[in-house]
Design a protein around this motif. Sequence first.
Motif, PDB file in Angstrom:
ATOM      1  N   VAL A  85     -16.473 -35.329  10.718  1.00 27.12           N
ATOM      2  CA  VAL A  85     -15.752 -35.029  11.346  1.00 27.12           C
ATOM      3  C   VAL A  85     -14.462 -33.727  10.883  1.00 27.12           C
ATOM      4  N   GLU A  86     -13.585 -33.330  10.616  1.00 25.05           N
ATOM      5  CA  GLU A  86     -12.584 -32.675  10.650  1.00 25.05           C
ATOM      6  C   GLU A  86     -11.695 -32.149  11.960  1.00 25.05           C
ATOM      7  N   VAL A  87     -10.530 -33.043  11.205  1.00 22.06           N
ATOM      8  CA  VAL A  87      -8.754 -32.634  11.966  1.00 22.06           C
ATOM      9  C   VAL A  87      -8.210 -32.015  11.880  1.00 22.06           C
ATOM     10  N   GLY A  88      -8.317 -30.546  12.747  1.00 20.05           N
ATOM     11  CA  GLY A  88      -7.667 -29.774  12.107  1.00 20.05           C
ATOM     12  C   GLY A  88      -6.754 -29.652  12.332  1.00 20.05           C
ATOM     13  N   ALA A  89      -5.384 -29.221  12.695  1.00 19.75           N
ATOM     14  CA  ALA A  89      -4.092 -28.795  13.035  1.00 19.75           C
ATOM     15  C   ALA A  89      -4.176 -26.980  11.882  1.00 19.75           C
ATOM     16  N   SER A  90      -3.344 -27.468  11.366  1.00 24.87           N
ATOM     17  CA  SER A  90      -3.147 -25.930  10.749  1.00 24.87           C
ATOM     18  C   SER A  90      -4.998 -25.409   9.920  1.00 24.87           C
ATOM     19  N   SER A  91      -5.613 -25.911   9.955  1.00 24.74           N
ATOM     20  CA  SER A  91      -6.581 -25.549   9.236  1.00 24.74           C
ATOM     21  C   SER A  91      -8.071 -25.380   9.935  1.00 24.74           C
ATOM     22  N   PHE A  92      -7.703 -25.246  11.685  1.00 23.11           N
ATOM     23  CA  PHE A  92      -8.541 -25.480  12.274  1.00 23.11           C
ATOM     24  C   PHE A  92      -9.803 -24.391  11.803  1.00 23.11           C
ATOM     25  N   ALA A  93      -8.546 -22.710  11.812  1.00 22.22           N
ATOM     26  CA  ALA A  93      -9.568 -21.466  11.578  1.00 22.22           C
ATOM     27  C   ALA A  93     -10.498 -21.696  10.257  1.00 22.22           C
ATOM     28  N   ASP A  94      -9.882 -22.149   9.238  1.00 25.24           N
ATOM     29  CA  ASP A  94     -11.090 -22.351   7.989  1.00 25.24           C
ATOM     30  C   ASP A  94     -12.196 -23.934   9.136  1.00 25.24           C
ATOM     31  N   ASP A  95     -11.479 -24.327   9.563  1.00 25.69           N
ATOM     32  CA  ASP A  95     -12.716 -25.579   9.784  1.00 25.69           C
ATOM     33  C   ASP A  95     -14.058 -25.617  10.594  1.00 25.69           C
ATOM     34  N   VAL A  96     -13.301 -23.956  11.581  1.00 27.32           N
ATOM     35  CA  VAL A  96     -14.947 -23.859  11.939  1.00 27.32           C
ATOM     36  C   VAL A  96     -15.052 -22.424  10.873  1.00 27.32           C
TER      37      VAL A  96
ATOM     38  N   SER B 183      -8.581 -30.694  22.171  1.00 25.23           N
ATOM     39  CA  SER B 183      -9.934 -30.727  22.604  1.00 25.23           C
ATOM     40  C   SER B 183     -10.865 -30.211  21.270  1.00 25.23           C
ATOM     41  N   ILE B 184     -11.968 -30.900  21.057  1.00 23.89           N
ATOM     42  CA  ILE B 184     -13.030 -31.141  20.025  1.00 23.89           C
ATOM     43  C   ILE B 184     -13.836 -29.577  20.413  1.00 23.89           C
ATOM     44  N   ILE B 185     -14.624 -29.188  19.523  1.00 23.05           N
ATOM     45  CA  ILE B 185     -15.926 -28.299  19.467  1.00 23.05           C
ATOM     46  C   ILE B 185     -17.165 -28.740  18.366  1.00 23.05           C
ATOM     47  N   GLY B 186     -18.514 -28.849  18.849  1.00 24.23           N
ATOM     48  CA  GLY B 186     -19.021 -29.207  18.389  1.00 24.23           C
ATOM     49  C   GLY B 186     -19.959 -28.781  17.727  1.00 24.23           C
TER      50      GLY B 186
ATOM     51  N   GLN C 287     -12.936 -11.926   7.800  1.00 21.46           N
ATOM     52  CA  GLN C 287     -11.943 -11.969   6.956  1.00 21.46           C
ATOM     53  C   GLN C 287     -10.663 -13.052   6.718  1.00 21.46           C
ATOM     54  N   SER C 288     -10.434 -12.329   8.762  1.00 20.68           N
ATOM     55  CA  SER C 288      -9.793 -13.314   9.693  1.00 20.68           C
ATOM     56  C   SER C 288      -9.444 -14.845   9.287  1.00 20.68           C
ATOM     57  N   THR C 289     -10.637 -15.422   9.568  1.00 17.61           N
ATOM     58  CA  THR C 289     -10.975 -16.694   9.465  1.00 17.61           C
ATOM     59  C   THR C 289     -10.903 -17.848   8.619  1.00 17.61           C
ATOM     60  N   ILE C 290     -10.377 -17.378   7.152  1.00 20.27           N
ATOM     61  CA  ILE C 290     -10.329 -18.146   6.117  1.00 20.27           C
ATOM     62  C   ILE C 290      -9.604 -16.788   5.425  1.00 20.27           C
ATOM     63  N   GLN C 291      -8.591 -17.366   4.494  1.00 24.69           N
ATOM     64  CA  GLN C 291      -7.555 -17.143   3.452  1.00 24.69           C
ATOM     65  C   GLN C 291      -8.283 -17.148   1.962  1.00 24.69           C
TER      66      GLN C 291
ATOM     67  N   ALA D  47     -26.182 -33.267  10.323  1.00 24.99           N
ATOM     68  CA  ALA D  47     -27.239 -33.134  11.153  1.00 24.99           C
ATOM     69  C   ALA D  47     -25.867 -31.963  12.543  1.00 24.99           C
ATOM     70  N   GLU D  48     -24.540 -32.626  12.287  1.00 28.93           N
ATOM     71  CA  GLU D  48     -23.763 -32.460  13.773  1.00 28.93           C
ATOM     72  C   GLU D  48     -22.641 -32.748  12.818  1.00 28.93           C
ATOM     73  N   TYR D  49     -21.786 -31.949  12.860  1.00 29.40           N
ATOM     74  CA  TYR D  49     -20.384 -31.049  12.649  1.00 29.40           C
ATOM     75  C   TYR D  49     -19.335 -31.405  14.296  1.00 29.40           C
ATOM     76  N   TRP D  50     -18.224 -32.066  13.865  1.00 27.22           N
ATOM     77  CA  TRP D  50     -17.429 -31.462  15.134  1.00 27.22           C
ATOM     78  C   TRP D  50     -15.836 -31.470  14.570  1.00 27.22           C
ATOM     79  N   VAL D  51     -15.643 -30.413  14.479  1.00 23.67           N
ATOM     80  CA  VAL D  51     -13.669 -30.240  14.860  1.00 23.67           C
ATOM     81  C   VAL D  51     -12.679 -30.515  16.143  1.00 23.67           C
ATOM     82  N   VAL D  52     -11.850 -31.016  15.142  1.00 27.95           N
ATOM     83  CA  VAL D  52     -10.432 -31.316  17.088  1.00 27.95           C
ATOM     84  C   VAL D  52      -9.658 -30.094  16.107  1.00 27.95           C
TER      85      VAL D  52
END
Length: 231
Positions: free
Chosen positions: A141-152, A176-179, A7-11, A165-170
């Motif tokens: 690719v999602e470039v996350g500021a306030s949305s980072f928790a939801d992006d992952v 930093s970046i996570i793939g 629950q903590s990762t999305i609103q 095939a592949e998803y990156w979140v900045v």
Amino acid sequence: MPASLPQSTIQLESINHSSNIILDHWQRGTWEEFIEIAQQTNPDNCQNSRGYYYNGWMRLEHTRSGADQARSHAMVASLVGLYAALAPMKLAGYVNPIIQRCQQQQAQPHLAFYIDRDLKDLPTGNAPIDLDCFDPPSLVVEVGASSFADDVGMKRLLYERLGVAEYWVVNVEARSIIGFAIADRGSREIQVSQVLPGLELSIITEALQRLDREDDGQITRWLIDQFQEKP
């Protein structure tokens, strides 16, 4: 809501009418409600918003970007293009594309790339990319500021279902970046890109961190040195 997602990762909020939409939150709604809301032009509601729809939940986000988010966005786009050019590899990039499937799912990533595809196989026109007619992008690719928790979180589940095939979140704040590699409707974290073979994600993180002290020309010259050192 998927039971496996904390629950903590999305609103999440309930929605009874389009006028009650809250930007940057997941809310219950039908596909028809989502499309109606996403097409509104009321500046107090959803004009210039980014739209996501997954499993009976909708999310609309502000499109405005701060300076750090916008520059990170530009750097990742340039880096991918440079890597493909030096490889060399076929590459077609899309900025803020709308991607839809079966009137059940929609995403609007900051960036999407088709890799090693012929031009005749690429989406064209000004309609959303229809995955009932075209293959999914190789990389989003999602470039996350306030949305980072939801992006992952929720968005990662959405991209699993869309079949990229592949998803990156900045993470803009952390520079930093996570793939994630996606296969069989699931994903796993990776350190080296599979769709851009040999590209270590740590190099992207280093490039993002250099934004604080170097201009784009300096970073590009550094990247060329890194990429040309690859066997």
